[in-house]
Structure formats: structure tokens, C-alpha cells
Design an enzyme around this catalytic site. Sequence first.
Site, PDB file in Angstrom:
ATOM      1  N   GLU A  79       0.826  -1.211   0.000  1.00 44.22           N
ATOM      2  CA  GLU A  79       0.000   0.000   0.000  1.00 44.22           C
ATOM      3  C   GLU A  79       0.868   1.271   0.000  1.00 44.22           C
ATOM      4  O   GLU A  79       0.379   2.351   0.329  1.00 44.22           O
ATOM      5  CB  GLU A  79      -0.946  -0.030   1.204  1.00 44.22           C
ATOM      6  CG  GLU A  79      -1.956  -1.174   1.072  1.00 44.22           C
ATOM      7  CD  GLU A  79      -2.891  -1.313   2.263  1.00 44.22           C
ATOM      8  OE1 GLU A  79      -2.397  -1.342   3.405  1.00 44.22           O
ATOM      9  OE2 GLU A  79      -4.109  -1.388   2.047  1.00 44.22           O
ATOM     10  N   TYR A 125     -11.543  18.128  19.851  1.00 40.90           N
ATOM     11  CA  TYR A 125     -10.232  17.502  19.611  1.00 40.90           C
ATOM     12  C   TYR A 125     -10.159  16.862  18.233  1.00 40.90           C
ATOM     13  O   TYR A 125      -9.119  16.877  17.586  1.00 40.90           O
ATOM     14  CB  TYR A 125      -9.930  16.501  20.739  1.00 40.90           C
ATOM     15  CG  TYR A 125     -10.180  17.171  22.060  1.00 40.90           C
ATOM     16  CD1 TYR A 125      -9.335  18.191  22.489  1.00 40.90           C
ATOM     17  CD2 TYR A 125     -11.337  16.905  22.797  1.00 40.90           C
ATOM     18  CE1 TYR A 125      -9.609  18.890  23.651  1.00 40.90           C
ATOM     19  CE2 TYR A 125     -11.610  17.599  23.958  1.00 40.90           C
ATOM     20  CZ  TYR A 125     -10.746  18.591  24.380  1.00 40.90           C
ATOM     21  OH  TYR A 125     -11.021  19.302  25.517  1.00 40.90           O
ATOM     22  N   HIS A 165     -12.506  -0.258   3.877  1.00 36.32           N
ATOM     23  CA  HIS A 165     -11.073  -0.572   3.985  1.00 36.32           C
ATOM     24  C   HIS A 165     -10.455   0.066   5.241  1.00 36.32           C
ATOM     25  O   HIS A 165     -10.104  -0.657   6.169  1.00 36.32           O
ATOM     26  CB  HIS A 165     -10.391  -0.100   2.686  1.00 36.32           C
ATOM     27  CG  HIS A 165      -8.933  -0.376   2.606  1.00 36.32           C
ATOM     28  ND1 HIS A 165      -8.232  -0.276   1.422  1.00 36.32           N
ATOM     29  CD2 HIS A 165      -8.017  -0.702   3.547  1.00 36.32           C
ATOM     30  CE1 HIS A 165      -6.946  -0.564   1.651  1.00 36.32           C
ATOM     31  NE2 HIS A 165      -6.798  -0.814   2.931  1.00 36.32           N
TER      32      HIS A 165
HETATM   33 ZN   LIG Z   1      -5.092  -1.209   3.893  1.00 38.92          ZN
END
Ligand SMILES: [Zn+2]
Length: 216
Positions: A79, A125, A165
Site C-alpha cells: 500500500e 479535539y 477498507h
Molecule cells: Zn489497507
Amino acid sequence: MANEPVETARAREALARHGRSLFARGYSCGTSGNLSVRLGDGGYLMTPTNVSLGNLDPGALSRLDARGDHVDGPPPTKEAWLHLAMYRVRSQDRAVVHLHSTYATALSCRTDRPSEDMLPALTPYVVMRVGRVALVPYGRPGDQSLAATIEQLGAVHRAVLLANHGPVIAGSDLDAAVSAAEELEETARLLFILEGYAHRQLTETQIDEVRRAFKV
Ligand SMILES: [Zn+2]
């Protein structure tokens, strides 16, 4: 690694330390998740493919040159392209964190949130550390055709959520990127805990006030 600048040696230690900590606290399971740092020479240090974040060896991280080509150490995460897409459009940032953390990933599957603002401003925050989170449409693992969309959204969003994902978060340094990833995960968790309860979110005026006060 011999003759490496002190900055690179420190980045190696920081990547291993943050990886261990994220893994120990359940932010990444198995070999999911990857971390990277942009070095002073424009190149990158990245976590290798098929290695658990809980078991990173500072001496066995992947080094890429400024073009994103692998130049040293084990092969980088598959990735890597997600990280490089963020770096291309975020010259101000020097670290990227990508996780498959549970609540952020659950949020990435939801269809009832606006795609340009997936995570409501439940606390000041999350406004300070994460900002508005945009959704990147689903792509199968390894499909790099989404790089252009990530660049487009990454130019205006510090954090994006890959549909079904997980999140990709950039920061001025690794501490900031990890802290934003943690804030995103915990705020997504709050969102699910509050499901079904009447609750308050920060108003646009309150969000603007936080942004002005903390210059974010
Ligand atoms: Zn991933």
C-alpha cells in the site's frame, strides 16, 4: 544503515516504537496497517510488506527514494502508493499512517454519512487533530487507479477514509499522524456508541471557533 543521518536513525526508532504501540492497543491486527516518514532528502522510510506493526525491526525497514522507488531494505508495504499519493499533494506533511482499525473501518462501510464529512465533530479535539474526513470510493486491494482521487481529496483533507477498507492520515510528523489516527478511531467509536441516542454535535460556529483558536 551505517553512515545514515541521525534523522534517519531516529525515524527508524520512531516507526518501530509507534508500530508496537498501535499493535499493542489493538489499532492493527495481523499484518494490516502501515506507517511511513518522509526524510530530509525527499526519500521515505516505510514499513515492509507482510510484517506486523507489533514486530517492526528498526534495522529492517524499507527505504524509498524521492520518486517512490524502493532502494534499500525489505520490499515496502503493497500500500506504499497510498502513502505516496498523500505525500505528492501534502508538501507540508512528513508522515502518513494507514490502519484497518475497527471503528474507522466500520464507519468506512456506512452509507448514511456525507462523503465529504464522514466523521461528525463530536469533540473539539477531532476538529483540531483530524479535521473533516472525506470518503474515497471502494477499490479492490492493489487497484492503484484511486491514487488520483486520493490526491484530489488529500490536497484538502488531512485524513481520508477508503470505503470498506480504512483510514489514511497525514501529519506534520509521525507523532502528529499517529495521534490523528487515534483520534479518528476513538471518535468513530463514539459515533457508534451514541447510535440511537439523542446527542449534541459541535455547530459550524463552534467548529470555526476551534479552527481559529488553534489555527487548524
Ligand atoms: Zn489497507
